[in-house]
Design a protein around this motif. Structure first.
Motif, short mmCIF file in Angstrom:
data_model
loop_
_atom_site.label_atom_id
_atom_site.label_comp_id
_atom_site.label_asym_id
_atom_site.label_seq_id
_atom_site.Cartn_x
_atom_site.Cartn_y
_atom_site.Cartn_z
N THR A 157 0.86 -1.18 0.00
CA THR A 157 0.00 0.00 0.00
C THR A 157 0.90 1.23 0.00
N GLU A 158 0.27 2.38 -0.12
CA GLU A 158 1.06 3.62 -0.05
C GLU A 158 1.73 3.76 1.31
N GLU A 159 1.06 3.24 2.34
CA GLU A 159 1.62 3.32 3.68
C GLU A 159 2.90 2.51 3.80
N SER A 160 3.10 1.55 2.88
CA SER A 160 4.32 0.75 2.92
C SER A 160 5.56 1.62 2.73
N LEU A 161 5.38 2.79 2.14
CA LEU A 161 6.53 3.66 1.84
C LEU A 161 6.67 4.82 2.81
N THR A 162 5.66 5.01 3.65
CA THR A 162 5.70 6.17 4.52
C THR A 162 6.62 5.96 5.72
N GLU A 163 7.09 7.05 6.25
CA GLU A 163 8.02 7.01 7.38
C GLU A 163 7.33 6.39 8.60
N GLY A 164 8.04 5.54 9.31
CA GLY A 164 7.50 4.89 10.49
C GLY A 164 7.01 3.48 10.23
N GLN A 165 6.78 3.14 8.96
CA GLN A 165 6.36 1.78 8.62
C GLN A 165 7.59 0.93 8.30
N ARG A 166 7.37 -0.41 8.34
CA ARG A 166 8.47 -1.31 7.97
C ARG A 166 8.90 -1.02 6.54
N LEU A 167 10.21 -1.00 6.32
CA LEU A 167 10.71 -0.68 5.00
C LEU A 167 10.13 -1.62 3.96
N SER A 168 9.67 -1.06 2.86
CA SER A 168 9.12 -1.86 1.77
C SER A 168 10.25 -2.28 0.84
N TYR A 169 10.02 -3.38 0.11
CA TYR A 169 10.98 -3.80 -0.90
C TYR A 169 10.87 -2.93 -2.16
N SER A 185 -5.41 4.01 -9.95
CA SER A 185 -4.90 5.36 -10.22
C SER A 185 -4.59 6.10 -8.92
N VAL A 186 -5.38 5.83 -7.87
CA VAL A 186 -5.09 6.45 -6.57
C VAL A 186 -3.72 6.01 -6.08
N LEU A 187 -3.43 4.70 -6.20
CA LEU A 187 -2.12 4.19 -5.79
C LEU A 187 -1.00 4.83 -6.62
N ILE A 188 -1.21 4.93 -7.93
CA ILE A 188 -0.19 5.52 -8.80
C ILE A 188 0.05 6.98 -8.42
N ASN A 189 -1.00 7.69 -8.12
CA ASN A 189 -0.84 9.09 -7.68
C ASN A 189 -0.01 9.17 -6.41
N GLN A 190 -0.28 8.26 -5.47
CA GLN A 190 0.48 8.25 -4.23
C GLN A 190 1.96 7.93 -4.48
#
Length: 463
Positions: free
Chosen positions: A69-81, A148-153
């Motif tokens: 999800t977009e939250e996968s990339l936000t600060e404070g979350q577990r690092l995404s691959y 498209s919402v995910l792509i925008n994020q």
């Protein structure tokens, strides 16, 4: 089997076959994610609403997909691959008649990752894609909006629209196309694998995949008379074996999945061949190139043998930029034709046969065989009394330079076919051709019934 009969079979299967339900649940960060399943009973009783989730696969987590999800990339979350600096392949599945998750997803993702170091994002919309096809079609634009919402994020995190490559299978191709519409054609690339035909063949370009949906759109057609679309939808459209009936599909069975309904394998074999050929192209060094032509019939007659419209560079199935086309701007809605074999890697080398005979009193038939030490490929040519020159396209597993012998055999019936045939010349040349190619020709041949003729070629491949 008619299109109506095939659709009836699919509807019958949805009633009798059900699968285990796996809902979208909260997962531990280290837990492997998977696509969902749904069942006919759940569909009828609960009317599961449209749910879209995303799975991420990279070279660092090949065997354990990560819920994305977009939250996968936000600060404070577990690092995404997910790596923002790398291109992103987005896989979109299509209609799921039985509510089951696609078995081919991981294989396609792994093929992409073997070919390139990229992010692979899988769009899971099983809940909205199952059972009633007409209702599924009503969902596809909403799925595109959610994507498209995910792509925008992701753009906010630094991703560029040109770095996204959507690969849509069947109805998924039109989902990808509508995502492209929402971004005004700025998506880098869309590949449609036998884009769905029912309810789309007469649709406006706004509602289906078309060349304006991305900077480059390519499509592979394998079932254009039933479940696939019959019109060009991209800059280049590869019509395999004419785009309709695929070699080997009449006997195909997916017995491991559908033991009680083995005919189902025939129903979708042509449709799914586009996916398997695409994966093979990603994994194989054997090129799958298309020849531009106005129709399949003209291609088979040998009237299209080069790629002049692309300035000599023939488009190829796979990940090469713009399918290997260097001309700019890229032409739109170009029909490309090629013949394939019935099994992976599906590659076949194309050979143009030109046969000139003396006038005949009766019709005749000649069997032409191109042979190496271990392989032979036959093609029968019917000869008529009103024609003396014949051109046809043959295929062989090996390139023309490795063919050692050409054989001709008069296979006509004793009573109503021509007894003796005088062949003024027989020539074979490779397709696609270029100015430097010299046809291999033999002249003045007399073929009697029951007495095959052969000629050995002495040549060396210049690889």
């Amino acid at each position: 089997m008619s299109q109506g009969h095939k659709m009836i079979l699919l509807c019958a299967f949805t009633v009798f076959i059900t699968s285990l339900v796996l809902g979208v649940k909260d997962r531990h960060p280290d837990e492997c994610a998977d696509l969902n399943n749904t069942t006919w009973q759940e569909y009828r009783q609960r009317r599961v609403k449209l749910q879209v989730q995303y799975l991420l696969l990279t070279r660092k987590n090949l065997d354990c997909a990560q819920a994305f999800t977009e939250e996968s990339l936000t600060e404070g979350q577990r690092l995404s691959y997910f790596n923002i600096s790398r291109p992103t392949k987005v896989i979109v599945h299509g209609y799921r008649a039985l509510g089951s998750k696609p078995s081919w997803i991981k294989e396609l993702a792994w093929s992409l990752l073997r070919a390139q170091d990229v992010n692979v994002v899988v769009v899971d919309w099983i809940y909205g894609a199952s059972f009633a096809y007409n209702l599924v079609v009503e969902n596809y634009k909403e799925v595109a909006v959610q994507i498209s919402v995910l792509i925008n994020q992701l753009q906010k995190h630094g991703c560029k629209l040109g770095s996204f490559h959507f690969i849509g299978v069947s109805l998924g191709a039109h989902v990808a196309g509508f995502v492209g519409t929402l971004f005004e054609g700025k998506i880098g690339r869309i590949t449609g694998l036998d884009p769905a035909g029912p309810m789309f063949k007469g649709a406006d370009t706004f509602d289906r995949l078309d060349p304006s949906d991305a900077q480059f759109v390519d499509a592979i057609h394998t079932d254009s008379d039933y479940f696939g679309i019959s019109i060009p939808v991209g800059h280049v459209d590869f019509f395999l074996n004419g785009g309709k009936d695929q070699t080997g599909c009449a006997r195909s069975r997916f017995a491991s999945i559908l033991i009680y309904f083995p005919v189902y394998g025939y129903v979708i074999c042509d449709h799914m061949r586009a996916l398997h050929v695409y994966m093979s192209a990603l994994n194989s060094s054997c090129p799958l190139i298309g020849i531009p032509c106005s129709s399949y019939e003209e291609f088979l007659k040998g009237n299209c043998v080069d790629c002049g419209v692309f300035r000599g560079s023939c488009p190829a199935i796979g990940l090469t930029e713009n399918s290997g086309i260097s001309v700019s701007p890229v032409p739109k809605e170009q029909k490309l034709f090629l013949l394939t074999s019935s099994t992976s890697p599906f590659c076949a080398h194309h050979v143009l046969l030109r046969l000139e005979v003396s006038p005949l009193d009766k019709s005749a038939e000649v069997e032409v065989t191109l042979r190496t030490e271990s392989l032979g490929r036959e093609q029968r040519v019917r000869l008529q009394t009103d024609t003396t020159v014949y051109r046809t396209v043959l295929t062989h597993p090996l390139p023309l330079c490795e063919i050692q012998t050409i054989e001709l055999k008069n296979t006509g019936s004793r009573f109503y076919r021509q007894g003796d045939i005088h062949v003024k010349s027989v020539c074979v040349s490779q397709i696609p051709s270029n100015r430097q190619d010299v046809p291999l020709c033999v002249n003045n041949i007399h073929i009697r019934r029951g007495a095959p003729w052969s000629h050995d070629f002495v040549q060396v491949c210049d690889y």
